[in-house]
Design an enzyme around this catalytic site. Structure first.
Site, short mmCIF file in Angstrom:
data_model
loop_
_atom_site.label_atom_id
_atom_site.label_comp_id
_atom_site.label_asym_id
_atom_site.label_seq_id
_atom_site.Cartn_x
_atom_site.Cartn_y
_atom_site.Cartn_z
CG ASP A 10 -1.81 1.21 1.32
OD1 ASP A 10 -2.47 1.53 0.30
OD2 ASP A 10 -1.84 1.88 2.37
CB SER A 11 0.22 4.78 -0.69
OG SER A 11 -0.92 4.97 0.12
CB CYS A 73 -3.03 0.77 -2.61
SG CYS A 73 -2.97 2.52 -3.11
CD GLU A 152 0.18 6.80 6.08
OE1 GLU A 152 1.28 6.74 6.64
OE2 GLU A 152 -0.41 5.80 5.62
CB CYS A 184 -8.80 4.61 0.36
SG CYS A 184 -7.12 4.89 0.99
CG HIS A 186 -4.70 5.09 4.27
ND1 HIS A 186 -4.17 4.56 3.11
CD2 HIS A 186 -3.63 5.54 4.99
CE1 HIS A 186 -2.85 4.69 3.13
NE2 HIS A 186 -2.50 5.27 4.27
#
Length: 269
Positions: A10-11, A73, A152, A184, A186
């Site tokens: 993932d990012s 992602c 994040e 997403c 996240h």
């Protein structure tokens, strides 16, 4: 039976939502995780840049003896996976198809919301897949570009997260969606905030959970499950700060991962 590990990338931190689900449904599988924390977020990048990053992420994971790659992602799954899938001799799965199926199964009024990064929403991948499977579905899409930076930086349930989420989600609430795809990986980390705003009668679809169930089925059908029933190990790699990732990752996974996180130079791949 297949002892090789599952590769996941993932990012940044978000892909751990998929890892957590994989650990639950496949407790005997080893996992190699890469979070591209030095280049997060992917959702605001150009298509060419996203493809370049994804090619490097896959090349890094392939240095391990892995049997499958989970593109955990939303941006990479929608923008890059269709382009790069045939360039590598390994099975890869993203987070779109299974989530679309789950959304259609969950909705009662055929009004489905999709929230994701700007690049994912621009690709229309979730909307196209949902309406291919169910032409009568009304899909309402909303880009939420600030959600990834919030996650994040550890803002899972803060006042600022609530304020930002209210602005993004109000149009979907007004549209009357009864199902919302968290497009997403996240975004499940903001599940509490999102559920409060949307209401508890709205079903939230976790793309990482949907993808993990697909991985389990695929491995079962192709006789690729690990012979172990439990005790799978996970290794974590990042392209920036180890400490921040280890701290937030440990909180989310509810296990200490600090000693298992290593920093790598992704530009070498």
């Amino acid at each position: 039976m297949d002892n090789r590990a599952i590769g996941v990338f993932d990012s940044g931190l978000g892909g751990l939502t998929a890892v957590k689900q994989l650990m639950e449904v496949l407790p005997g599988e080893d996992i190699v995780y890469f979070g591209d924390t030095g280049r997060v977020p992917y959702g605001t990048r150009s298509k060419d840049t996203i493809i370049k990053y994804v090619m490097q992420d896959i090349a890094f994971l392939k240095t391990f003896n892995i049997k499958m790659i989970v593109v955990a992602c939303g941006t990479a799954s929608t923008v890059a996976l269709p382009v790069v899938r045939d360039k590598f001799d390994i099975c890869m799965t993203g987070v779109v198809d299974e989530a679309a199926v789950c959304a259609i199964e969950a909705t009662k009024n055929n009004k489905i919301g999709v929230i994701a990064t700007s690049a994912t929403i621009k690709s229309d991948a979730f909307k196209k897949k949902i309406q291919t499977l169910e032409p009568n579905a009304n899909v309402f899409s909303q880009a939420c570009p600030l959600f990834v930076p919030l996650v994040e930086n550890g803002h899972f349930d803060s006042e600022v997260a609530m304020l930002v989420a209210k602005e993004y989600l109000e149009p979907l609430k007004e549209a009357g969606v009864d199902t919302l795809v968290l497009g997403c990986t996240h975004y499940p980390l903001l599940r509490g905030v999102i559920q409060k705003i949307m209401g508890y009668d709205v079903t939230l679809i976790d793309v990482g959970e949907a993808a993990s169930k697909h991985v389990k089925r695929y491995l079962e059908e192709n006789d690729m499950l690990s012979p172990k029933k439990e005790g799978g190990k996970c290794s974590y790699f990042v392209s920036d700060s180890v400490d921040n990732f280890a701290h937030l990752g440990s909180l989310f996974l509810e296990r200490q991962i600090g000693e298992m996180v290593n920093k790598i130079d992704i530009e070498k791949y």
